[in-house]
Write an enzyme that holds these catalytic residues in place. Structure first.
Site, PDB file in Angstrom:
ATOM      1  N   CYS A 102     -56.553  44.017 -40.401  1.00  0.00           N
ATOM      2  CA  CYS A 102     -55.562  43.152 -41.052  1.00  0.00           C
ATOM      3  C   CYS A 102     -56.219  42.005 -41.838  1.00  0.00           C
ATOM      4  CB  CYS A 102     -54.545  42.657 -40.033  1.00  0.00           C
ATOM      5  SG  CYS A 102     -52.935  42.371 -40.787  1.00  0.00           S
ATOM      6  N   HIS A 124     -52.515  47.501 -37.272  1.00  0.00           N
ATOM      7  CA  HIS A 124     -53.036  46.962 -36.013  1.00  0.00           C
ATOM      8  C   HIS A 124     -53.267  48.052 -34.985  1.00  0.00           C
ATOM      9  CE1 HIS A 124     -52.843  42.630 -36.803  1.00  0.00           C
ATOM     10  NE2 HIS A 124     -51.966  43.030 -37.711  1.00  0.00           N
ATOM     11  N   GLU A 163     -55.349  47.900 -32.565  1.00  0.00           N
ATOM     12  CA  GLU A 163     -55.633  47.311 -31.243  1.00  0.00           C
ATOM     13  C   GLU A 163     -54.391  47.249 -30.370  1.00  0.00           C
ATOM     14  OE1 GLU A 163     -54.998  45.559 -33.901  1.00  0.00           O
ATOM     15  OE2 GLU A 163     -53.754  43.867 -33.222  1.00  0.00           O
TER      16      GLU A 163
HETATM   17  N1  LIG Z   1     -52.348  36.640 -42.647  1.00  0.00           N
HETATM   18  C1  LIG Z   1     -52.552  37.870 -43.379  1.00  0.00           C
HETATM   19  C2  LIG Z   1     -53.056  38.956 -42.458  1.00  0.00           C
HETATM   20  C3  LIG Z   1     -51.988  39.388 -41.493  1.00  0.00           C
HETATM   21  C4  LIG Z   1     -52.455  39.538 -40.053  1.00  0.00           C
HETATM   22  O1  LIG Z   1     -53.622  39.588 -39.735  1.00  0.00           O
HETATM   23  N2  LIG Z   1     -51.449  39.575 -39.172  1.00  0.00           N
HETATM   24  C5  LIG Z   1     -51.652  39.618 -37.735  1.00  0.00           C
HETATM   25  C6  LIG Z   1     -51.434  38.256 -37.121  1.00  0.00           C
HETATM   26  C7  LIG Z   1     -51.214  38.275 -35.625  1.00  0.00           C
HETATM   27  C8  LIG Z   1     -52.152  39.258 -34.889  1.00  0.00           C
HETATM   28  O2  LIG Z   1     -53.352  38.963 -34.780  1.00  0.00           O
HETATM   29  O3  LIG Z   1     -51.684  40.343 -34.471  1.00  0.00           O
HETATM   30  C9  LIG Z   1     -51.269  38.322 -44.091  1.00  0.00           C
HETATM   31  O4  LIG Z   1     -50.211  37.786 -43.747  1.00  0.00           O
HETATM   32  O5  LIG Z   1     -51.355  39.232 -44.949  1.00  0.00           O
END
Ligand SMILES: N[C@@H](CCC(=O)NCCCC(=O)O)C(=O)O
Length: 250
Positions: free
Chosen positions: A113, A221, A223
């Protein structure tokens, strides 16, 4: 008994009350320990206050996590962040140099991400800051009022590139993935190969062409509940296996 490979996770810098803290989400740590069968080491977002070379000498892999913060647009000559989006320049100044150096050294790297977006910028790519306001693009954000199960549940399909790392590792042609992001790839960086695309054409995963090691970035995601997701389990196993290969080669 030989120790397990050591995987570094670079922290976010977050203000909690009156003090700044350095934080990593537990689900990433659990996926490194359980899914990749490696040891996890959290690296503070202190930038060059730390000796990057010593960190690189110490570890057998890197996992670059997601985060609610955004990559600094100055790093890809982008416009100022829209209202409501926040920076974490400490994370940028730690994760991105380490990512670049790790890939150059042939240390396995798995980016998720925000980490995916960091890697695209490291390779000279750019980001769409509000995918959902871009003509022709889907809304890739989560419903923040929904439960976590819903937020991180299947959201849209992605098509895997034939012969790509994901398709070869998982044996899958497409899969339903979760989607929790405002930003996304605008221009894919030089030397990167698209590994997955969403129905609106957004690049959702890429690998580093000619990388010496596992070097994969995904916008979704894996994970999240990795053990019960065949795609996620295969990716974390492949990452962990390559960390073991790298450790043995040192
Ligand atoms: N902030 C960026 C990347 C989005 C992101 O990493 N979301 C996950 C946040 C919470 C987690 O760690 O699961 C965007 O908004 O594009």
């Amino acid at each position: 008994m030989k120790r397990k490979p050591l995987v570094a996770l670079v922290a976010d810098r977050k203000q909690l009350g009156l003090h700044p803290f350095h934080c990593v989400g537990e689900k990433y740590i659990s996926a490194v320990v359980g899914g990749a069968d490696c040891l996890a080491m959290l690296v503070p977002a202190l930038g060059e206050q730390q000796d990057f070379e010593s960190i690189l000498d110490l570890v057998d892999g890197f996992l670059f996590t997601g985060s609610v913060s955004m990559v600094d647009p100055q790093l890809y000559n982008g416009p100022t962040l829209p209202e409501g989006q926040n920076l974490d320049t400490a994370r940028d100044k730690t994760a991105m140099p380490l990512m670049k150096a790790a890939i150059a050294r042939g240390i396995p790297v798995f980016a998720i991400c925000r980490g995916f977006q960091e890697m695209n910028v490291v390779f000279g790519g750019s980001l769409l800051q509000k995918v959902h306001e871009t003509p022709g693009m889907m809304d890739h954000r989560e419903d923040s009022d929904a439960t976590l199960e819903v937020q991180y549940g299947p959201a849209h399909p992605v098509q895997f590139s034939a012969g790509g790392l994901i398709q070869r590792t998982s044996g899958l042609g497409e899969y339903q993935v979760n989607s929790i992001h405002n930003q996304g790839v605008e221009r894919l960086g030089a030397g990167l190969m698209a590994e997955a695309t969403a129905p609106d054409g957004l690049v959702e995963a890429f690998s580093v062409k000619d990388a010496q090691a596992f070097a994969l970035a995904v916008q979704w995601h894996p994970e999240w509940q990795y053990a019960s997701n065949p795609l996620s389990a295969s990716l974390f196993k492949a990452f962990g296996d390559d960390c073991r290969r790298y450790q043995a080669s040192r």
